[in-house]
Every structure is written in C-alpha cells, then in structure tokens.
Scaffold this motif. Structure first.
Motif, PDB file in Angstrom:
ATOM      1  N   GLY A 116       0.822  -1.222   0.000  1.00 24.11           N
ATOM      2  CA  GLY A 116       0.000   0.000   0.000  1.00 24.11           C
ATOM      3  C   GLY A 116       0.848   1.261   0.000  1.00 24.11           C
ATOM      4  O   GLY A 116       0.545   2.230  -0.707  1.00 24.11           O
ATOM      5  N   THR A 117       1.925   1.242   0.763  1.00 29.42           N
ATOM      6  CA  THR A 117       2.832   2.392   0.791  1.00 29.42           C
ATOM      7  C   THR A 117       3.514   2.558  -0.559  1.00 29.42           C
ATOM      8  O   THR A 117       3.713   3.682  -1.023  1.00 29.42           O
ATOM      9  CB  THR A 117       3.878   2.233   1.914  1.00 29.42           C
TER      10      THR A 117
ATOM     11  N   ALA B  10       1.056   4.224  -2.871  1.00 25.16           N
ATOM     12  CA  ALA B  10       0.960   5.643  -2.502  1.00 25.16           C
ATOM     13  C   ALA B  10       2.217   6.402  -2.933  1.00 25.16           C
ATOM     14  O   ALA B  10       2.133   7.539  -3.416  1.00 25.16           O
ATOM     15  CB  ALA B  10       0.741   5.786  -1.001  1.00 25.16           C
TER      16      ALA B  10
ATOM     17  N   ILE C 116       2.069   7.097  -6.675  1.00 26.65           N
ATOM     18  CA  ILE C 116       1.145   8.200  -6.949  1.00 26.65           C
ATOM     19  C   ILE C 116       1.777   9.532  -6.544  1.00 26.65           C
ATOM     20  O   ILE C 116       1.715  10.512  -7.296  1.00 26.65           O
ATOM     21  CB  ILE C 116      -0.203   7.969  -6.236  1.00 26.65           C
ATOM     22  N   LEU C 117       2.398   9.571  -5.361  1.00 30.96           N
ATOM     23  CA  LEU C 117       3.065  10.787  -4.893  1.00 30.96           C
ATOM     24  C   LEU C 117       4.140  11.225  -5.884  1.00 30.96           C
ATOM     25  O   LEU C 117       4.244  12.406  -6.229  1.00 30.96           O
ATOM     26  CB  LEU C 117       3.683  10.556  -3.512  1.00 30.96           C
TER      27      LEU C 117
ATOM     28  N   HIS D  11       6.551  16.626  -0.784  1.00 30.05           N
ATOM     29  CA  HIS D  11       7.011  15.261  -1.026  1.00 30.05           C
ATOM     30  C   HIS D  11       8.026  14.845   0.050  1.00 30.05           C
ATOM     31  O   HIS D  11       7.940  13.739   0.589  1.00 30.05           O
ATOM     32  CB  HIS D  11       7.631  15.182  -2.423  1.00 30.05           C
TER      33      HIS D  11
END
Length: 119
Positions: A42-43, A46, A49-50, A69
């Motif tokens: 999951g990280t 993310a 996407i970041l 960021h």
C-alpha cells in the motif's frame, strides 16, 4: 555533507515505489503479521502516486510541491521505524521496516537544499 539533490531524489522515487510493492513478496513478508506485507504494498502504491504528482524532474503532473514530497517521505520513514513496535512485527518483518524506515530518513536528512537563483 548533504548531497542528495532534487534530481537524484526524483530518480530514486520510482525504483523505491516498485521495491515497496515487490519486495514483500520476494522476501515472504507477513510471517509475524500479514499487515507487514499489505502495508508495504500500500505504501508503494501511494509512493508511486506521490511521485507522479510531485513537482520534480520525473513528476508527470507536478501538482505537489517538492517540499511536500519530502515531508511525506519523512512521515513514511518515521512510521516505518515505529510500525514493528505498534503491530508487533518480529524477525524479517520487523527488520524490513526498520531498514526501509532508516534508509528513507537518511535520504531525507541528506537532502541538499536548493540554492535560489535570481533571473
């Protein structure tokens, strides 16, 4: 001695995101707690996407300021260091999170501030 520039950081982001998604499967994480595998994947999603949304060399949409960021990276590093204690990860699960967390914090702490240029 701070040497990690914005450009270097941008080149690290994509491989790190992929590693966070792939390594849990390669290493067989989740023996002490299945969350060890799920949280890293999951990280990684993310982080991808970041990275796509960050205003740096390899950002695609460049919506998120680079400082934002770095702040997110710092939070991830801290959370990865404390996660094994909170969720009682043991063995490889714990070491994985401690090593990744410490590495992320090291990269952020070695960030070389940008010098403002006048036009």
């Amino acid at each position: 001695m701070k040497f990690v520039t914005k450009k270097i950081h941008s080149y690290l982001d994509y491989p790190v995101a992929v590693a966070l998604m792939a390594l849990p499967f390669v290493l067989g994480l989740g023996n002490s707690n299945s969350l060890a595998l799920q949280l890293s994947v999951g990280t990684g999603i993310a982080a991808l996407i970041l990275t796509l949304l960050t205003d740096h060399q390899l950002g695609v949409y460049r919506i998120i300021p680079y400082k934002g960021h770095l702040f997110a990276d710092t939070l991830v590093g801290i959370l990865f260091v404390i996660t094994p204690f909170v969720f009682l990860f043991e063995g490889l699960d714990a070491y994985y999170y401690w090593i990744i967390g410490a590495t992320v914090l090291a990269v952020v702490s070695l960030h070389k501030p940008e010098v403002a240029t006048s036009n």
